[in-house]
Write an enzyme that holds these catalytic residues in place. Structure first.
Site, short mmCIF file in Angstrom:
data_model
loop_
_atom_site.label_atom_id
_atom_site.label_comp_id
_atom_site.label_asym_id
_atom_site.label_seq_id
_atom_site.Cartn_x
_atom_site.Cartn_y
_atom_site.Cartn_z
N ARG A 174 20.99 -4.85 4.18
CA ARG A 174 21.87 -4.49 3.06
C ARG A 174 23.35 -4.71 3.37
O ARG A 174 24.13 -5.08 2.50
CB ARG A 174 21.67 -3.01 2.68
CG ARG A 174 20.39 -2.74 1.94
CD ARG A 174 20.37 -1.29 1.47
NE ARG A 174 19.05 -0.90 1.01
CZ ARG A 174 18.50 0.29 1.24
NH1 ARG A 174 19.17 1.22 1.94
NH2 ARG A 174 17.31 0.58 0.78
N SER A 224 9.12 12.15 -2.25
CA SER A 224 8.58 10.79 -2.35
C SER A 224 9.55 9.77 -1.77
O SER A 224 9.15 8.64 -1.47
CB SER A 224 8.24 10.43 -3.81
OG SER A 224 9.41 10.47 -4.61
N CYS A 248 18.20 4.57 -2.44
CA CYS A 248 17.81 5.26 -3.68
C CYS A 248 18.88 6.21 -4.24
O CYS A 248 18.86 6.51 -5.44
CB CYS A 248 16.48 5.98 -3.49
SG CYS A 248 16.31 6.75 -1.88
N LYS A 273 24.14 5.38 4.77
CA LYS A 273 23.87 4.43 3.68
C LYS A 273 24.64 4.82 2.42
O LYS A 273 25.22 3.99 1.74
CB LYS A 273 22.37 4.38 3.37
CG LYS A 273 21.51 3.85 4.50
CD LYS A 273 20.04 4.01 4.14
CE LYS A 273 19.15 3.75 5.32
NZ LYS A 273 17.76 4.15 5.10
N HIS A 317 16.19 12.06 -7.25
CA HIS A 317 17.26 12.50 -6.35
C HIS A 317 18.46 12.96 -7.18
O HIS A 317 18.96 12.21 -8.03
CB HIS A 317 17.71 11.35 -5.45
CG HIS A 317 16.67 10.88 -4.46
ND1 HIS A 317 15.51 11.57 -4.18
CD2 HIS A 317 16.65 9.79 -3.65
CE1 HIS A 317 14.81 10.92 -3.25
NE2 HIS A 317 15.48 9.83 -2.92
N THR A 322 0.81 -1.22 0.00
CA THR A 322 0.00 0.00 0.00
C THR A 322 0.85 1.28 0.00
O THR A 322 0.32 2.36 -0.18
CB THR A 322 -0.91 0.02 1.25
OG1 THR A 322 -0.10 -0.22 2.39
CG2 THR A 322 -2.00 -1.03 1.16
N GLY A 323 2.16 1.14 0.24
CA GLY A 323 3.02 2.32 0.39
C GLY A 323 3.49 2.89 -0.94
O GLY A 323 3.08 2.45 -2.01
N ASN A 351 13.83 8.10 -7.84
CA ASN A 351 14.01 7.33 -6.59
C ASN A 351 13.06 6.17 -6.43
O ASN A 351 13.43 5.16 -5.82
CB ASN A 351 13.92 8.24 -5.37
CG ASN A 351 12.72 9.14 -5.39
OD1 ASN A 351 12.60 10.02 -6.25
ND2 ASN A 351 11.81 8.95 -4.46
N THR A 352 11.82 6.25 -6.96
CA THR A 352 10.94 5.08 -6.76
C THR A 352 11.01 4.09 -7.93
O THR A 352 10.64 2.94 -7.77
CB THR A 352 9.46 5.46 -6.49
OG1 THR A 352 8.94 6.17 -7.61
CG2 THR A 352 9.34 6.30 -5.23
P1 NAP Z 1 5.65 3.89 2.98
O1 NAP Z 1 5.01 4.68 1.89
O2 NAP Z 1 5.60 4.41 4.36
O3 NAP Z 1 4.99 2.40 2.95
C1 NAP Z 1 5.20 1.45 3.97
C2 NAP Z 1 4.47 0.15 3.67
O4 NAP Z 1 4.77 -0.80 4.70
C3 NAP Z 1 2.95 0.27 3.65
O5 NAP Z 1 2.42 -0.67 2.73
C4 NAP Z 1 2.55 -0.15 5.06
O6 NAP Z 1 1.26 -0.74 5.13
C5 NAP Z 1 3.56 -1.24 5.33
N1 NAP Z 1 3.78 -1.41 6.77
C6 NAP Z 1 4.04 -0.45 7.69
N2 NAP Z 1 4.15 -1.00 8.93
C7 NAP Z 1 3.94 -2.33 8.77
C8 NAP Z 1 3.90 -3.43 9.67
N3 NAP Z 1 4.10 -3.29 11.00
N4 NAP Z 1 3.65 -4.66 9.16
C9 NAP Z 1 3.43 -4.85 7.85
N5 NAP Z 1 3.45 -3.84 6.93
C10 NAP Z 1 3.70 -2.60 7.40
O7 NAP Z 1 7.20 3.64 2.67
P2 NAP Z 1 7.96 3.60 1.23
O8 NAP Z 1 8.48 4.92 0.89
O9 NAP Z 1 7.10 2.87 0.28
O10 NAP Z 1 9.26 2.73 1.61
C11 NAP Z 1 9.20 1.33 1.76
C12 NAP Z 1 10.63 0.81 1.97
O11 NAP Z 1 11.40 1.10 0.81
C13 NAP Z 1 11.36 1.45 3.16
O12 NAP Z 1 12.19 0.48 3.77
C14 NAP Z 1 12.18 2.53 2.49
O13 NAP Z 1 13.33 2.88 3.24
C15 NAP Z 1 12.57 1.86 1.18
N6 NAP Z 1 12.89 2.76 0.07
C16 NAP Z 1 12.04 3.77 -0.27
C17 NAP Z 1 12.38 4.59 -1.35
C18 NAP Z 1 11.50 5.72 -1.81
O14 NAP Z 1 11.89 6.44 -2.76
N7 NAP Z 1 10.32 5.96 -1.21
C19 NAP Z 1 13.55 4.36 -2.05
C20 NAP Z 1 14.39 3.30 -1.69
C21 NAP Z 1 14.04 2.51 -0.62
P3 NAP Z 1 -0.04 0.06 5.74
O15 NAP Z 1 -0.56 0.92 4.60
O16 NAP Z 1 -0.97 -1.04 6.09
O17 NAP Z 1 0.45 0.86 6.89
#
Ligand code: NAP
Length: 340
Positions: A113, A178, A148, A204, A232, A12-13, A315-316
């Protein structure tokens, strides 16, 4: 040919939605299960998540899919692969649970990682590190893609390091909102402001490129979040053994070709070298190569370090979801996915 079903953890994120979007038309993989937190489990995907990506929304059948808990026993039978977009704290326990259940987990989270038995892979740069998977117990495994900013930095440094080993590097980043997920950082911090990064982004960005390149060198990073939606941008100053000229560096960047087998999500060219004075820019360049290319520009002599340049990636896409799918493609192309 039937496609391989994949469970998306954190579906969902911000990154999870991008994974859903990219799997919709993928030639090898398809959505098998959507997992999220207990807040979302049991709901329709369309009710559990507010779709926040640009362009066409997924078809109605995707929004009708059920969200299940983030546990192997909640995932339907026949799925042996998981793409993880979980927060690091959750990934720490959830990803080993999936691995122990025989899943191949490809993770965006930072939790594993730097684990010496877990490969940190950019397929075009260090595909041979896949062999580290053999060190992990059982048939399941965890493989990670880099932070990212570490992805574009690793890609930009790879062709240089190959010819002139990196001796030292200094990086400054301007990172999109984002990158912090949704809702991410407070508007109070971002609007009309520049926000020195509160997380552990700098650590990182310092350590991950060294693991990817299999090298050890002094590295220093400063990261700030800026009011940009996606993409980024980094300023990189590098000291390279042999002190190559700007022309030699440009030639190496332009000539770099992937070390991986041909993969559907890998762009050509991988590195877009731009010689215009005002590029790369997030708005204009983040979507090059369908968001999977790295843009490098302003390659110039640096009186302190030898060479300096800017690099940029989405980044995504290249920095997260696209990077994970590319790793999944590499696993499939090399016959390393666990059998269902
Ligand atoms: P986000 O938008 O906050 O999404 C988090 C996701 O994890 C949601 O689906 C959430 O579900 C779920 N979640 C949260 N707590 C949970 C729990 N206790 N048990 C199971 N599921 C849970 O974060 P994001 O930006 O997508 O990032 C996700 C990961 O990718 C992170 O580790 C981040 O560091 C990494 N990342 C992100 C980016 C970027 O550009 N955004 C780039 C590289 C790496 P609910 O909706 O149910 O809360």
């Amino acid at each position: 040919m039937s496609r391989i079903p994949v469970a998306i953890l954190g579906a969902t994120g911000m990154v999870g939605q991008r994974l859903v979007q990219l799997l919709l038309n993928h030639p090898w993989f398809e959505i098998g299960a959507l997992c999220a937190s207990e807040r979302s489990a049991g709901k329709r995907y369309g009710d559990a998540c507010t779709w926040r990506l640009e362009g066409d929304e997924p078809p109605a059948w995707v929004f009708d899919l059920p969200v299940v808990s983030t546990a192997p026993e909640a995932v339907p039978d026949g799925i042996r692969v998981a793409l993880s977009a979980l927060p690091g704290s959750t990934a720490k326990t959830a990803e080993p649970a999936f691995r122990a259940a025989g899943y191949g987990v490809v993770s965006n989270a930072s939790s594993f990682r730097m684990d010496p038995d877990v490969p940190l892979i950019i397929p075009e740069v260090n595909p041979s590190d896949l062999s580290w998977l053999d060190r992990q117990p059982g048939t399941g495994f965890i493989l990670t893609n880099p932070n990212c900013c570490a992805v574009p930095l690793g890609i930009a440094l790879a062709p240089l390091h190959e010819k002139w080993p990196v001796e030292a590097v200094c990086i400054s980043s301007w990172q999109a909102v984002s990158g912090a997920g949704y809702p991410g950082e407070s508007a109070w911090d971002i609007v009309g402001n520049v926000h020195p990064h509160p997380g552990d982004e700098e650590e990182k960005l310092t350590e991950e490129p060294q693991k990817i390149l299999g090298a050890s060198f002094p590295s220093s990073a400063r990261c700030v979040r800026v009011g940009v939606a996606d993409g980024h941008l980094m300023s990189v100053q590098a000291r390279l053994a042999g002190d190559p000229s700007v022309e030699e560096v440009l030639e190496a960047l332009r000539g770099f070709t992937s070390r991986a087998p041909e993969l559907p999500s890998s762009p050509t060219p991988l590195i877009h070298v731009d010689t215009r004075r005002d590029r790369p820019q997030p708005r204009l360049d983040a979507m090059r190569g369908n968001g999977m290319a790295v843009s490098v520009g302003r390659v110039e002599a640096c009186p302190v370090m030898g060479i300096k340049f800017y690099c940029l990636a989405h980044n995504t896409f290249r920095g997260a979801a696209g990077a994970a799918i590319l790793n999944l493609e590499l696993l499939h192309a090399t016959g390393r996915l666990p059998a269902a």
